[in-house]
Scaffold this active site. Structure first.
Site: not given
Length: 610
Positions: A116, A200, A235, A297
Site C-alpha cells: 500500500k 490515513e 470491511h 485481478r
C-alpha cells in the site's frame, strides 16, 4: 486464441471461467482438493485433476503442483480467478517461466501495487489523488504518533501489506494511538509477516467507489465505469452495485480518468480494479475521492459491470492474454441500466454470522436473476474455504427495478439445512437508507439488530406449511370437524398454528415441510417425532445447534437434574456452547460422548419430566 486453459481456483469463479471458455471453444482443466472431489467446477470442466488434501495451503496454494498439472495436461494457459494465488507475483513469474500464458497482469505490475505504501507513492508521482496521510520509512512509534496528531483524528492505521480488513485500526483520540498501533502491528506481523503500517485520515462519511479498468499488450487502457461497494460488514463487501448512486457525469469522468491514469502508471495489462474512498458528507464530489489501492485481478463483483456494459470480462481477459487488442474503445462503452449483486454466504446471522457447513439437502435460488454459484443441491459446504456459495445479480432499467428484483429473488431462496445470510440481505436491500441510495461503509455496524431477519415466519407462512403437513400426516379426516389450530415443531421448537389462514400448499420434504420466507428457511415437523419417545425437541430433547465436537458430558443417564443444570459443552465454530436442562427431570437417552463429533440437529440428550 488460447486453446486450452487450466483454472487454478474453485467454486463459483472456476465455474464462471469454465462457462466463458466453453463458449470460446477453449478446453478447460480443473484442479480439485479432496474436499472438492464432487464439486460443480469438477463436473463442468473438460478434465479434472486432483491437487491435494482439503486445506488450501496443501492444494490450491501449491503453485508448483498447479504448474506441473498444466504441463501434464497440455494446458496452454493458467487463469487464477480471484483469491488464492491470483495476486502472487512469484507464482505469475513461475507460470511465465514454465512457458505458459498467465491470464493476468505482469508480475511487475502486481508487485508495484502489492504494498500500500509503495502504491500510494507511485500514485502521487502519477498525479492520482490519494487520501491524506503518512506512508514514510520512519516507523518509530514516536514518528507515527506525531504524524497522526498532525493529520487530525480520527485516523486509520493500516498494515502496509494488509488486505481483507486485517491489520487495520481506527483511532479516535491521541491517547489511544499507542495501544492501537501495537495491536495493529501484532496482527500485521501474524497475518502478513510484515508489521509496517501507514496512517490515513479516517473519512467520517465514507463511500467505497471502485473503477473497473482494462489494459492490453498494445498500450491501450480503458475503464468500464464505476461500482459502489459501500455496504460492508467488518470491511468485507456484502452488496455491490453499478453505477454508483449519486454519481454525476463530471465526478464520474474525473474518478474514471484517475483510474485509467493509475493503471497506465504501472503499464497494466488485463482486468484490474482501482479502489477509491470518497467523503460523501456533501455527496460525491471529484475533489473528495481518493485512491486507496489496486486489486490486480478480477473482482468478485465484476458481474454488475458486465450487466451494465453488456460485456463478458472473462472473455476480455482471455482475448487480452492471447495478444488481441481490447474488444472495444473507450467511446464504444456505455452504461445501460443498473445492476446490484448480493453475496450469499453459508453463515448464520442469528449466531454472529458463524459459518454454516453441511450437505445441501435443498438448494434452489430460482431463475429470475443471474446466479453465479459453485454448488448444487446434494453438494457439501465444507469448513475449508470461503463460505460464499453464490452471487445473485439483478439488472434493471432503474436502480429501484434492480433492487426489487434482487430482493424478491432472495426472499424466495431455499437453502437447507445449511444456513445463509439471505434473510439479512433482504433486510439490507429493504433498509430505507439503501432504498434511498444513501449508504456508507458504516451502515451495517450502526444498524446492527435492525438488519437481522425475523426469528419466526409470518402466521400466513406457518398456516400454509401447517396445512400441508397436517394433510400429509392424516391431520385432516373426512367426517371430522374442521381443525382451526394445530401444534407443530419448527426447527425443534413448538409452535401453535392457526390453520384457518392457510391459502396455499407447500411442498413436503420427507416427514417435514420447509417454510421459506424473507430469505429464511425453517423445517416444520409433526408434533410427535418417531424415535423421540414422548414428543419433540421441546419435550426435553437437547439438539446440537450446529456441527461440532462434544467437549464434556456433565451428567449420567438416569441422573436427576433441575432446570438450568449444565448437561454438556459443545465446541462448534471455535466457540463453546453450554447445553442446560430445560426443566426439572431425569436424564434419559444420553447419546453424547465426550470427544465425539455431532451433526446439526442431532439429539444429544433427552430430559424426562419427573
Amino acid at each position: 486464441m488460447i486453446q486450452s486453459l487450466l483454472i487454478a481456483n474453485r467454486g463459483e469463479i472456476a465455474c464462471r471461467i469454465i462457462r466463458t471458455a466453453r463458449g470460446l471453444s477453449i478446453r478447460t482443466v480443473a484442479v480439485y482438493s479432496d474436499a472438492d472431489a464432487s464439486a460443480l467446477h469438477v463436473r463442468l470442466a473438460d478434465q479434472a485433476v486432483p491437487i491435494g488434501p482439503s486445506p488450501a495451503r496443501e492444494s490450491y496454494l501449491v503453485g508448483e503442483r498447479i504448474i506441473a498439472i498444466a504441463r501434464e495436461t497440455g494446458a496452454e494457459a493458467i487463469h487464477p480467478g480471484y483469491g488464492f494465488l491470483s495476486e502472487n507475483a512469484d507464482f505469475a513469474e513461475a507460470v511465465i517461466a514454465a512457458g505458459l500464458v498467465w491470464v493476468g497482469p505482469a508480475p511487475a505490475s502486481i508487485r508495484a501495487m502489492g504494498l500500500k505504501d509503495a502504491a500510494k507513492a507511485r500514485m502521487i508521482a502519477a498525479g492520482v489523488p490519494v487520501t491524506p496521510g503518512y506512508l514514510g520509512d520512519d516507523q518509530s512509534p514516536e514518528r507515527l504518533q506525531r504524524e497522526a496528531d498532525a493529520i487530525g483524528y480520527p485516523v486509520l492505521i493500516k498494515a502496509v501489506a494488509g488486505g481483507g480488513g486485517k491489520g487495520m485500526r481506527r483511532v479516535e483520540r491521541a491517547e489511544d494511538f499507542a495501544d492501537a498501533l501495537g495491536s495493529c502491528r501484532r496482527e500485521a506481523a501474524s497475518s502478513f509477516g510484515d508489521d509496517r503500517v501507514l496512517i490515513e485520515k479516517y473519512i467520517l462519511s465514507p463511500r467505497h467507489i471502485e473503477v473497473q479498468v482494462f489494459g492490453d499488450t498494445h498500450g491501450q487502457v480503458v475503464h468500464l465505469f464505476e461500482r459502489d461497494c459501500s455496504l460492508q460488514r467488518r470491511h468485507q463487501k456484502v452488496i455491490e452495485e453499478a453505477p454508483a448512486p449519486g454519481m454525476d457525469e463530471g465526478t464520474r469522468a474525473a474518478v474514471c480518468a484517475a483510474a485509467v491514469k493509475a493503471a497506465q502508471a504501472v503499464d497494466y495489462v488485463g482486468a484490474g480494479t482501482i479502489e477509491f474512498i470518497a467523503d460523501a458528507s456533501e455527496g460525491l464530489r471529484a475533489d473528495r475521492i481518493w485512491f486507496m489501492e489496486m486489486n490486480t485481478r478480477l473482482q468478485v463483483e465484476h458481474p454488475v459491470t458486465e450487466a451494465i456494459t453488456g460485456q463478458d470480462l472473462v472473455e476480455w481477459q482471455l482475448r487480452v492474454a492471447s495478444g488481441e487488442p481490447l474488444p472495444l474503445r473507450q467511446d464504444q462503452l456505455v452504461i445501460d441500466g443498473w445492476a446490484i449483486e448480493a453475496r450469499l454466504y453459508a453463515e448464520d446471522p442469528t449466531k454472529g454470522f458463524l459459518p454454516s457447513i453441511g450437505r445441501l439437502e435443498a438448494f434452489d435460488l430460482g431463475t429470475s436473476v443471474r446466479i453465479d454459484t459453485g454448488v448444487l443441491q446434494g453438494g457439501e459446504v465444507t469448513p475449508f474455504y470461503d463460505p460464499m456459495i453464490a452471487k445473485l445479480i439483478a439488472h434493471g432499467d432503474t436502480r429501484e427495478n434492480a433492487r426489487e428484483q434482487l430482493a424478491d429473488a432472495l426472499d424466495e431462496a431455499i437453502v437447507w439445512p445449511v444456513r445463509t445470510n439471505a434473510g439479512f440481505l433482504v433486510e439490507a436491500l429493504d433498509h430505507p437508507a439503501f432504498v434511498a441510495g444513501e449508504v456508507d461503509t458504516g451502515l451495517i455496524a450502526r444498524e446492527g439488530d435492525a438488519l437481522m431477519p425475523p426469528a419466526l415466519p409470518s402466521d400466513e407462512a406457518l398456516a400454509d406449511a401447517g396445512a400441508a403437513l397436517a394433510g400429509s400426516t392424516g391431520g385432516f379426516r373426512l367426517n371430522a370437524a374442521p381443525r382451526t389450530a394445530a401444534r407443530f415443531l419448527l426447527d425443534g421448537q413448538p409452535v401453535e398454528v392457526d390453520l384457518s389462514e392457510a391459502d396455499s400448499d407447500v411442498e413436503q420434504v420427507e416427514d417435514a415441510v420447509l417454510v421459506a420466507e424473507g430469505g429464511q428457511v425453517w423445517r416444520m415437523t409433526p408434533w410427535r417425532v418417531d424415535g423421540m419417545g414422548g414428543g419433540g425437541a421441546a419435550d426435553g430433547a437437547i439438539l446440537s445447534p450446529m456441527p461440532g465436537r462434544v467437549l464434556s458430558v456433565e451428567v449420567a443417564e438416569g441422573q436427576a437434574v433441575t432446570k438450568g443444570d449444565r448437561l454438556l459443552v459443545l465446541e462448534a465454530m471455535k466457540m463453546e456452547h453450554v447445553m442446560t436442562a430445560p426443566f426439572d427431570g431425569n436424564v434419559a437417552d444420553l447419546a453424547a460422548v465426550a470427544g465425539g463429533q455431532v451433526v446439526e440437529g442431532k439429539v444429544l440428550v433427552r430430559i424426562e419430566q419427573g
